[in-house]
Design an enzyme around this catalytic site. Sequence first.
Site, PDB file in Angstrom:
ATOM      1  N   GLY A  37       0.823  -1.197   0.000  1.00 47.12           N
ATOM      2  CA  GLY A  37       0.000   0.000   0.000  1.00 47.12           C
ATOM      3  C   GLY A  37       0.859   1.250   0.000  1.00 47.12           C
ATOM      4  O   GLY A  37       0.462   2.291   0.511  1.00 47.12           O
ATOM      5  N   SER A  39       1.779   3.195  -2.546  1.00 44.58           N
ATOM      6  CA  SER A  39       1.204   4.279  -3.347  1.00 44.58           C
ATOM      7  C   SER A  39       0.054   4.923  -2.586  1.00 44.58           C
ATOM      8  O   SER A  39      -0.074   6.154  -2.543  1.00 44.58           O
ATOM      9  CB  SER A  39       0.688   3.747  -4.685  1.00 44.58           C
ATOM     10  N   GLU A  57       8.303   4.400  -8.307  1.00 42.34           N
ATOM     11  CA  GLU A  57       9.141   3.392  -8.946  1.00 42.34           C
ATOM     12  C   GLU A  57       8.859   3.379 -10.453  1.00 42.34           C
ATOM     13  O   GLU A  57       7.697   3.460 -10.845  1.00 42.34           O
ATOM     14  CB  GLU A  57       8.706   2.047  -8.355  1.00 42.34           C
ATOM     15  N   ARG A 124      10.882   2.928  -2.631  1.00 47.74           N
ATOM     16  CA  ARG A 124      12.055   2.035  -2.586  1.00 47.74           C
ATOM     17  C   ARG A 124      13.345   2.792  -2.895  1.00 47.74           C
ATOM     18  O   ARG A 124      13.338   3.955  -3.280  1.00 47.74           O
ATOM     19  CB  ARG A 124      11.907   0.847  -3.521  1.00 47.74           C
ATOM     20  N   PHE A 238      -7.852   0.982   5.340  1.00 45.52           N
ATOM     21  CA  PHE A 238      -8.335   2.327   5.673  1.00 45.52           C
ATOM     22  C   PHE A 238      -9.027   3.034   4.525  1.00 45.52           C
ATOM     23  O   PHE A 238      -9.363   4.179   4.629  1.00 45.52           O
ATOM     24  CB  PHE A 238      -7.213   3.208   6.228  1.00 45.52           C
TER      25      PHE A 238
HETATM   26  N1  LIG Z   1      -4.626   0.485   3.930  1.00 48.40           N
HETATM   27  C1  LIG Z   1      -5.313   0.006   2.904  1.00 48.40           C
HETATM   28  N2  LIG Z   1      -6.600  -0.365   3.079  1.00 48.40           N
HETATM   29  C2  LIG Z   1      -7.286  -0.920   2.064  1.00 48.40           C
HETATM   30  N3  LIG Z   1      -6.804  -1.146   0.832  1.00 48.40           N
HETATM   31  C3  LIG Z   1      -5.544  -0.778   0.605  1.00 48.40           C
HETATM   32  C4  LIG Z   1      -4.721  -0.178   1.612  1.00 48.40           C
HETATM   33  N4  LIG Z   1      -3.499   0.075   1.078  1.00 48.40           N
HETATM   34  C5  LIG Z   1      -3.561  -0.347  -0.185  1.00 48.40           C
HETATM   35  N5  LIG Z   1      -4.767  -0.857  -0.483  1.00 48.40           N
HETATM   36  C6  LIG Z   1      -5.196  -1.409  -1.779  1.00 48.40           C
HETATM   37  O1  LIG Z   1      -4.253  -2.450  -2.113  1.00 48.40           O
HETATM   38  C7  LIG Z   1      -3.881  -2.369  -3.494  1.00 48.40           C
HETATM   39  C8  LIG Z   1      -2.364  -2.157  -3.619  1.00 48.40           C
HETATM   40  O2  LIG Z   1      -2.029  -0.919  -3.014  1.00 48.40           O
HETATM   41  P1  LIG Z   1      -0.894   0.057  -3.561  1.00 48.40           P
HETATM   42  O3  LIG Z   1      -0.917   1.287  -2.718  1.00 48.40           O
HETATM   43  O4  LIG Z   1      -1.032   0.223  -5.040  1.00 48.40           O
HETATM   44  O5  LIG Z   1       0.403  -0.832  -3.227  1.00 48.40           O
HETATM   45  P2  LIG Z   1       1.926  -0.605  -3.568  1.00 48.40           P
HETATM   46  O6  LIG Z   1       2.104   0.802  -4.027  1.00 48.40           O
HETATM   47  O7  LIG Z   1       2.630  -0.888  -2.285  1.00 48.40           O
HETATM   48  O8  LIG Z   1       2.267  -1.596  -4.592  1.00 48.40           O
HETATM   49  C9  LIG Z   1      -4.704  -1.232  -4.098  1.00 48.40           C
HETATM   50  O9  LIG Z   1      -5.862  -1.804  -4.709  1.00 48.40           O
HETATM   51  C10 LIG Z   1      -5.099  -0.372  -2.894  1.00 48.40           C
HETATM   52  O10 LIG Z   1      -6.337   0.279  -3.107  1.00 48.40           O
HETATM   53  N1  LIG Z   2      12.719  -8.948  -8.313  1.00 45.64           N
HETATM   54  C1  LIG Z   2      12.379  -7.701  -7.985  1.00 45.64           C
HETATM   55  N2  LIG Z   2      11.109  -7.316  -8.027  1.00 45.64           N
HETATM   56  C2  LIG Z   2      10.835  -6.058  -7.678  1.00 45.64           C
HETATM   57  C3  LIG Z   2      11.814  -5.145  -7.276  1.00 45.64           C
HETATM   58  N3  LIG Z   2      11.217  -3.976  -6.980  1.00 45.64           N
HETATM   59  C4  LIG Z   2       9.920  -4.153  -7.192  1.00 45.64           C
HETATM   60  N4  LIG Z   2       9.676  -5.398  -7.613  1.00 45.64           N
HETATM   61  C5  LIG Z   2       8.395  -5.956  -8.040  1.00 45.64           C
HETATM   62  C6  LIG Z   2       7.378  -6.149  -6.959  1.00 45.64           C
HETATM   63  C7  LIG Z   2       6.110  -5.930  -7.701  1.00 45.64           C
HETATM   64  O1  LIG Z   2       5.750  -7.089  -8.433  1.00 45.64           O
HETATM   65  C8  LIG Z   2       6.467  -4.861  -8.706  1.00 45.64           C
HETATM   66  C9  LIG Z   2       6.188  -3.428  -8.292  1.00 45.64           C
HETATM   67  O2  LIG Z   2       6.268  -3.230  -6.949  1.00 45.64           O
HETATM   68  P1  LIG Z   2       5.074  -2.695  -6.001  1.00 45.64           P
HETATM   69  O3  LIG Z   2       5.741  -1.800  -5.067  1.00 45.64           O
HETATM   70  O4  LIG Z   2       4.073  -1.961  -6.831  1.00 45.64           O
HETATM   71  O5  LIG Z   2       4.543  -3.869  -5.315  1.00 45.64           O
HETATM   72  O6  LIG Z   2       7.843  -5.017  -8.936  1.00 45.64           O
HETATM   73  C10 LIG Z   2      13.160  -5.566  -7.249  1.00 45.64           C
HETATM   74  O7  LIG Z   2      14.105  -4.831  -6.928  1.00 45.64           O
HETATM   75  N5  LIG Z   2      13.384  -6.852  -7.616  1.00 45.64           N
END
Ligand SMILES: Nc1ncnc2c1ncn2[C@@H]1O[C@H](COP(=O)(O)OP(=O)(O)O)[C@@H](O)[C@H]1O
Ligand SMILES: Nc1nc2c(ncn2[C@H]2C[C@H](O)[C@@H](COP(=O)(O)O)O2)c(=O)[nH]1
Length: 271
Positions: A37, A39, A57, A124, A238
Amino acid sequence: MEAPGCGSVEGTVSLLHLKRDLPEENGNTFGRERTVGKSTFVRLLGKINQEWHTVTEPLNKWQSLQTSKTKENSSNLLQMIYQDPSRWSYTFQTFSCMSRFKAQLEPVSETLLKAQEPVQIFERSVYSDRYVFAQNLFELGYMDEIEWAIYQDWHSFLVQQFEDRVSLDGIIYLQATPEKCLERLHKRARLEEQGVQLEYLERLHTQHEKWLIEKTTEVHFEHIKDIPVLILDINKDFEDNTLEEADLAKKGGSLCEEPVMPTVFYYGIPT
Ligand SMILES: Nc1ncnc2c1ncn2[C@@H]1O[C@H](COP(=O)(O)OP(=O)(O)O)[C@@H](O)[C@H]1O
Ligand SMILES: Nc1nc2c(ncn2[C@H]2C[C@H](O)[C@@H](COP(=O)(O)O)O2)c(=O)[nH]1
């Protein structure tokens, strides 16, 4: 001018890196990591102070890597690593880490420099690339000894060369159980990640814990050994809970504003 900095958030757990005391021309910087979560959380931080600058990222570059001048010749490196990790892990980590170096070395914008409290938040960093992902892929046997040695060699060289510009002021670790991360990963339904198993997220979770909480990961750079880590438990959903949202954003925001950060903030315990 003194500049702040931020960090990154990740999967099973989320992580934000925070950087302050950047050279005058750079401003302050944060970063964030993993699929939990980040983002969503960074959007919340943005509501607190719209001047803070978040650097996401470059996922789209990993999904569409140009192999020639024409768009038709692009490769989806994210899909390739999930489908054939033995073949593509070293290549992926090279590309992901270079893209993180580029992001952290990017000059700070004029707008941010004019801000009263310049803060950069990175999703990251070059450190989680090595101490979470690359380390994990090596331990899984997807990078062999030679690839791992080469990765570490250029990584250390680059961090040392650019130490002032890639150092961070802090890390915000968004902590959630691997099960919660898997649930959110399914919710966002990215095609490349359809085959991701709970076990893989558990391993990433363990790497975060060893690095940021247990401090048993061998870290090679003095400037991040005692970096302040703010741990936020973000297991609670949330999206429909504005109180929870406000509380988390306030805690995250306080780290960015704190003139002298305590060594570690503990707000939540893992699984
Ligand atoms: N605290 C939270 N409560 C409910 N849903 C969440 C929460 N944080 C993230 N999500 C949901 O989980 C999914 C992934 O979240 P995202 O913020 O895109 O993750 P990340 O950026 O870590 O990859 C999205 O569909 C988002 O709406
Ligand atoms: N093998 C790796 N995978 C990675 C790295 N950084 C991100 N990721 C992957 C994880 C998710 O599938 C996707 C994007 O990340 P989210 O933050 O949106 O979950 O990329 C890495 O360094 N190595």
